[in-house]
Design an enzyme around this catalytic site. Structure first.
Site, mmCIF file in Angstrom:
data_model
loop_
_atom_site.group_PDB
_atom_site.id
_atom_site.type_symbol
_atom_site.label_atom_id
_atom_site.label_comp_id
_atom_site.label_asym_id
_atom_site.label_seq_id
_atom_site.Cartn_x
_atom_site.Cartn_y
_atom_site.Cartn_z
ATOM 1 N N THR A 45 1.547 -4.381 -12.578
ATOM 2 C CA THR A 45 0.830 -3.861 -11.415
ATOM 3 C C THR A 45 1.382 -2.495 -10.998
ATOM 4 O OG1 THR A 45 0.756 -6.159 -10.657
ATOM 5 C CG2 THR A 45 0.010 -4.496 -9.108
ATOM 6 N N ARG A 64 8.715 -3.311 -15.169
ATOM 7 C CA ARG A 64 9.786 -3.985 -14.429
ATOM 8 C C ARG A 64 10.433 -5.038 -15.298
ATOM 9 N NH1 ARG A 64 7.490 -4.576 -8.290
ATOM 10 N NH2 ARG A 64 6.999 -2.375 -8.253
ATOM 11 N N SER A 78 10.858 -1.881 -6.600
ATOM 12 C CA SER A 78 10.253 -2.100 -5.291
ATOM 13 C C SER A 78 10.866 -3.245 -4.501
ATOM 14 C CB SER A 78 8.755 -2.298 -5.464
ATOM 15 O OG SER A 78 8.129 -2.353 -4.220
ATOM 16 N N HIS A 79 10.051 -4.279 -4.234
ATOM 17 C CA HIS A 79 10.504 -5.371 -3.374
ATOM 18 C C HIS A 79 11.354 -6.385 -4.135
ATOM 19 C CE1 HIS A 79 6.913 -6.495 -5.490
ATOM 20 N NE2 HIS A 79 7.233 -7.764 -5.308
ATOM 21 N N LYS A 113 8.369 3.856 -13.259
ATOM 22 C CA LYS A 113 6.935 4.120 -13.328
ATOM 23 C C LYS A 113 6.660 5.616 -13.289
ATOM 24 C CE LYS A 113 5.480 3.756 -8.510
ATOM 25 N NZ LYS A 113 4.406 3.332 -7.640
ATOM 26 N N ASP A 144 10.442 -2.065 2.450
ATOM 27 C CA ASP A 144 10.938 -2.694 1.222
ATOM 28 C C ASP A 144 11.891 -1.781 0.445
ATOM 29 O OD1 ASP A 144 9.112 -0.858 0.220
ATOM 30 O OD2 ASP A 144 8.489 -2.154 -1.425
ATOM 31 N N ASP A 177 11.721 0.301 -2.039
ATOM 32 C CA ASP A 177 11.414 1.708 -2.302
ATOM 33 C C ASP A 177 10.638 2.371 -1.165
ATOM 34 O OD1 ASP A 177 9.195 0.127 -2.883
ATOM 35 O OD2 ASP A 177 8.409 1.526 -4.349
ATOM 36 N N ASP A 205 7.720 1.779 0.348
ATOM 37 C CA ASP A 205 6.267 1.933 0.439
ATOM 38 C C ASP A 205 5.600 0.794 1.202
ATOM 39 O OD1 ASP A 205 6.673 0.093 -1.557
ATOM 40 O OD2 ASP A 205 5.487 1.125 -3.093
ATOM 41 N N ARG A 206 6.334 -0.288 1.470
ATOM 42 C CA ARG A 206 5.724 -1.394 2.233
ATOM 43 C C ARG A 206 6.230 -1.417 3.669
ATOM 44 N NH1 ARG A 206 5.345 -6.788 -1.418
ATOM 45 N NH2 ARG A 206 4.749 -5.751 -3.344
ATOM 46 N N THR A 230 -5.945 -5.283 -7.071
ATOM 47 C CA THR A 230 -4.589 -5.185 -6.541
ATOM 48 C C THR A 230 -3.812 -4.058 -7.212
ATOM 49 O OG1 THR A 230 -4.550 -7.516 -5.974
ATOM 50 C CG2 THR A 230 -2.423 -6.473 -6.371
ATOM 51 N N GLU A 236 -3.306 -3.031 1.504
ATOM 52 C CA GLU A 236 -3.232 -4.276 0.741
ATOM 53 C C GLU A 236 -2.636 -5.361 1.625
ATOM 54 O OE1 GLU A 236 -2.606 -3.935 -3.703
ATOM 55 O OE2 GLU A 236 -1.043 -2.622 -2.926
ATOM 56 N N GLU A 237 -2.974 -6.599 1.278
ATOM 57 C CA GLU A 237 -2.452 -7.720 2.051
ATOM 58 C C GLU A 237 -0.947 -7.890 1.880
ATOM 59 O OE1 GLU A 237 -1.082 -10.228 0.101
ATOM 60 O OE2 GLU A 237 -1.726 -9.033 -1.615
ATOM 61 N N SER A 238 -0.382 -7.223 0.869
ATOM 62 C CA SER A 238 1.029 -7.385 0.544
ATOM 63 C C SER A 238 1.912 -6.395 1.306
ATOM 64 C CB SER A 238 1.204 -7.200 -0.956
ATOM 65 O OG SER A 238 0.627 -5.956 -1.365
ATOM 66 N N LYS A 290 1.303 3.857 -1.123
ATOM 67 C CA LYS A 290 1.407 3.250 0.192
ATOM 68 C C LYS A 290 2.696 3.761 0.831
ATOM 69 C CE LYS A 290 3.011 -1.144 -1.879
ATOM 70 N NZ LYS A 290 2.715 -0.990 -3.314
ATOM 71 N N ARG A 317 -0.355 -16.424 -6.962
ATOM 72 C CA ARG A 317 -0.640 -16.060 -5.580
ATOM 73 C C ARG A 317 -1.989 -16.652 -5.201
ATOM 74 N NH1 ARG A 317 3.504 -12.700 -5.051
ATOM 75 N NH2 ARG A 317 3.781 -10.823 -6.309
HETATM 76 C C1 VG1 Z 1 2.414 -6.919 -5.761
HETATM 77 C C2 VG1 Z 1 1.415 -6.911 -4.631
HETATM 78 C C3 VG1 Z 1 0.502 -5.712 -4.763
HETATM 79 C C4 VG1 Z 1 1.352 -4.441 -4.810
HETATM 80 C C5 VG1 Z 1 2.375 -4.538 -5.925
HETATM 81 C C6 VG1 Z 1 3.322 -3.368 -5.954
HETATM 82 O O1 VG1 Z 1 1.745 -7.037 -6.999
HETATM 83 O O2 VG1 Z 1 0.673 -8.097 -4.612
HETATM 84 O O3 VG1 Z 1 -0.393 -5.701 -3.692
HETATM 85 O O4 VG1 Z 1 0.545 -3.312 -5.015
HETATM 86 O O5 VG1 Z 1 3.161 -5.711 -5.751
HETATM 87 O O6 VG1 Z 1 3.986 -3.224 -4.738
HETATM 88 P P1 VG1 Z 1 1.591 -8.443 -7.778
HETATM 89 O O7 VG1 Z 1 0.953 -8.095 -9.072
HETATM 90 O O8 VG1 Z 1 2.980 -9.012 -7.901
HETATM 91 O O9 VG1 Z 1 0.759 -9.312 -6.888
HETATM 92 V V1 VG1 Z 1 5.547 -2.548 -4.676
HETATM 93 O O10 VG1 Z 1 5.889 -2.266 -3.073
HETATM 94 O O11 VG1 Z 1 6.372 -3.855 -5.418
HETATM 95 O O12 VG1 Z 1 5.449 -1.250 -5.713
HETATM 96 CO CO CO Z 2 7.484 -1.144 -2.865
#
Ligand code: VG1
Ligand code: CO
Length: 542
Positions: A18, A22, A112-113, A125, A276, A278, A280-281, A343, A362-364, A375, A495
């Site tokens: 996504t 990673r 990221s998270h 990335k 989070d 990095d 962005d959340r 997503t 996004e919902e995340s 983001k 999910r």
């Molecule tokens: C998750 C989230 C998605 C987000 C992605 C990257 O992806 O659901 O909404 O864009 O993480 O976010 P997935 O494929 O695990 O559902 V970040 O802040 O980790 O770059």
């Molecule tokens: Co992030």
């Protein structure tokens, strides 16, 4: 300095998900692993005479990986790399620097998270010259390249001093080490009414910002405490650490539990937020009230015109498919377009570039706008602060007024983590196979109206992305979405996204899990979650 060409062989599985590639940190640190992937990036985008941005979220191996990437950029003929001091840049700050300096793109080192550390996760990335994550066509080309790679190029050189801001040479390549915060903070100041937010803090408004030992610490201290005058100590866990201090830098009620406890406790501040790994959340919390990310997107869109950067209104609102339809109602009321994308932030880039959308979410826990192409956690937090400063209402009042006007999309996401991949795949295969039989079926007092596997045709370039999540819509507007995560590094994560609309005026202030109980039960029934995964309950609920 000598440029070396190293013979190598493809390494299986270097497929970006996504949000980039990673893997577990020891995998990334393995022989040729990072090098192969970086060479694949360079082979696809080209390097001769080009300028790139480089930075990461400061997690374990960030500093070492940066030196390797710089030596490879130099050996591949890049003209210049702009690096955040200490090899650190938040994802939105990197996106901004790519755009501000009109570079040829950038490499962001982050998972990221996901947790960081010697045995946790690492990631890489590539972002395009527009500042946004590479689209699927480009990441697919990079993956193809990893399957055929035979050599990579790297300069034989000492480490570059990334601790000092200034210009140094690496062979024939210029390395500009820049303050990671300054340009980003200036951008925020250009978008928001810092005078109004400053006045609010001066009048006693209290905030808690939890940076979760991740990258936003220095950004939040500079912007909130230094520029806006929030009380020193407002930002906690403000020092970025290679292992995030053992925290899981995912800003949700489960992992940001310290913030949740404070905001739900006695003497809670007026406003709480977390971001989070990095940066962005974002998660925002009012005194005694949690704001679901889908609602946050809708409220921000409905009130953005109160901030100076958005005074002229919005061109459109885009949300990822699993995000609730709350934002669509705002778009309809404003008479602007609403877009539904798969997503991942990369799908918003074309809409933003084409001027079709201004705000995306996004919902995340991800929200952002056309100011960058990622983001942006602190951006969302500052927009909330700007709205609070102008309206003078509490977060709870703003939410209540929003639901009273638009109705409420009750929403929750249930994550079932670390499932055996074959079991998760079997469940999805079975669901897909039965989609045609679902319409008309009744369960939990609801009737299924339609069911499909979401496919997206980009309205700008016409590219098609299929199999982006299974959607089940009910006649009463309720909805279930199933998808497998594309960011995990261990097994599969299922999910399940749950939604139910209540128009009001009654029933707007229920507990979300309780309001969604029939939808949750239906989701289990339909997919046989427990039968396939062995789990009766989710690991994380947001
Ligand atoms: C998750 C989230 C998605 C987000 C992605 C990257 O992806 O659901 O909404 O864009 O993480 O976010 P997935 O494929 O695990 O559902 V970040 O802040 O980790 O770059
Ligand atoms: Co992030």
């Amino acid at each position: 300095m000598t440029a070396l060409t190293i013979q190598t062989q493809p390494i299986a599985g270097q497929k970006p998900g996504t949000s980039g590639l990673r893997k577990k940190t020891p995998v990334f640190m393995g022989p040729h692993y990072l090098e192969n992937f970086v060479q694949a990036i360079f082979d696809v985008v080209g390097t001769k005479g080009k300028t790139f941005v480089l930075g990461g979220d400061g997690r374990y191996f960030n500093d070492r990986a940066a030196q390797v990437i710089l030596r490879m950029a130099a050996a591949n003929g890049a003209a210049r790399v702009i690096v955040g001091q200490g090899a650190v840049l938040s994802t939105p700050a990197a996106s901004h620097l790519i755009r501000l300096n009109q570079t040829d793109g950038g490499i962001i080192m982050s998972a990221s998270h996901n947790p960081g550390g010697p045995n946790e996760d690492f990631g890489v990335k590539f972002n395009m010259p527009n500042g946004g994550p590479a689209p699927e066509s480009v990441t697919e080309a990079m993956y193809q390249r990893t399957t055929e790679i035979t050599e990579y190029h790297i300069l034989q050189a000492q480490d570059v001093d990334l601790g000092t801001v200034g210009r140094v040479m690496l062979g024939a390549m210029v390395v500009d080490v820049v303050d990671p915060v300054a340009d980003y903070a200036d951008l925020m100041e250009s978008l928001f009414d810092f005078d109004k937010i400053t006045a609010m803090f001066a009048a006693g408004f209290r905030m808690r910002m939890d940076s979760m030992c991740a990258v936003t610490g220095p950004y939040a201290v500079d912007i909130l405490e230094r520029r806006l005058g929030a009380k020193p100590g407002t930002v906690t866990h403000a020092t970025p650490l290679p292992d995030f201090g053992g925290m899981h830098p995912d800003p949700n009620p489960t992992w940001a539990h310290e913030l949740m406890a404070e905001m739900m406790g006695t003497d809670a501040p007026d406003f709480g937020a977390a971001s989070d790994g990095d940066g962005d959340r974002n998660m925002v919390v009012g005194r005694g009230i949690y704001v679901s990310p889908s609602d946050s997107l809708a409220v921000l869109a409905a009130n953005a015109h109160l901030a100076k950067g958005y005074r002229g209104g919005l061109k459109g609102i885009a949300r990822s498919m699993p995000t609730s339809a709350a934002a669509d109602r705002v778009a309809a009321a404003l008479g602007i377009a609403a877009y539904e994308t798969p997503t991942g932030w990369k799908f918003f880039g074309n809409l933003l570039d084409a001027g079709k959308a201004t705000i995306c979410g996004e919902e995340s826990f991800g929200t952002g706008s056309d100011h960058v192409r990622e983001k942006d956690g602190l951006w969302a937090i500052l927009l909330w602060l700007n709205i609070l400063a102008v309206r003078g209402d509490s977060v709870a009042d703003i939410l209540a007024a929003h639901w009273a006007k638009f109705g409420r999309n009750y929403y929750s996401r249930h994550d079932f983590e670390a499932i055996a991949t074959d079991k998760a795949d079997a469940m999805v295969t079975a669901l897909r196979a039965g989609l045609g039989d679902l319409p008309g079926r009744k369960l939990q007092g609801m009737e299924i109206a339609s069911a499909d596997d979401f496919a997206y045709t980009d309205p700008v370039d016409g590219s098609v992305s299929a199999k982006q999540g299974i959607r089940v819509n009910f006649t009463d507007g309720s909805r279930i979405v199933y998808r497998l995560s594309g960011t995990g590094t261990e097994g599969a994560t299922l999910r399940v996204y749950l939604e139910r609309y209540v128009a009001g005026p009654e029933g707007l202030d229920r507990d979300a899990q309780e309001a969604l109980a029939p939808v949750i039960a239906a989701a289990h029934d339909l997919a046989g979650i427990t039968r396939f995964t062995g789990k009766a309950a989710p690991d994380v609920v947001t």
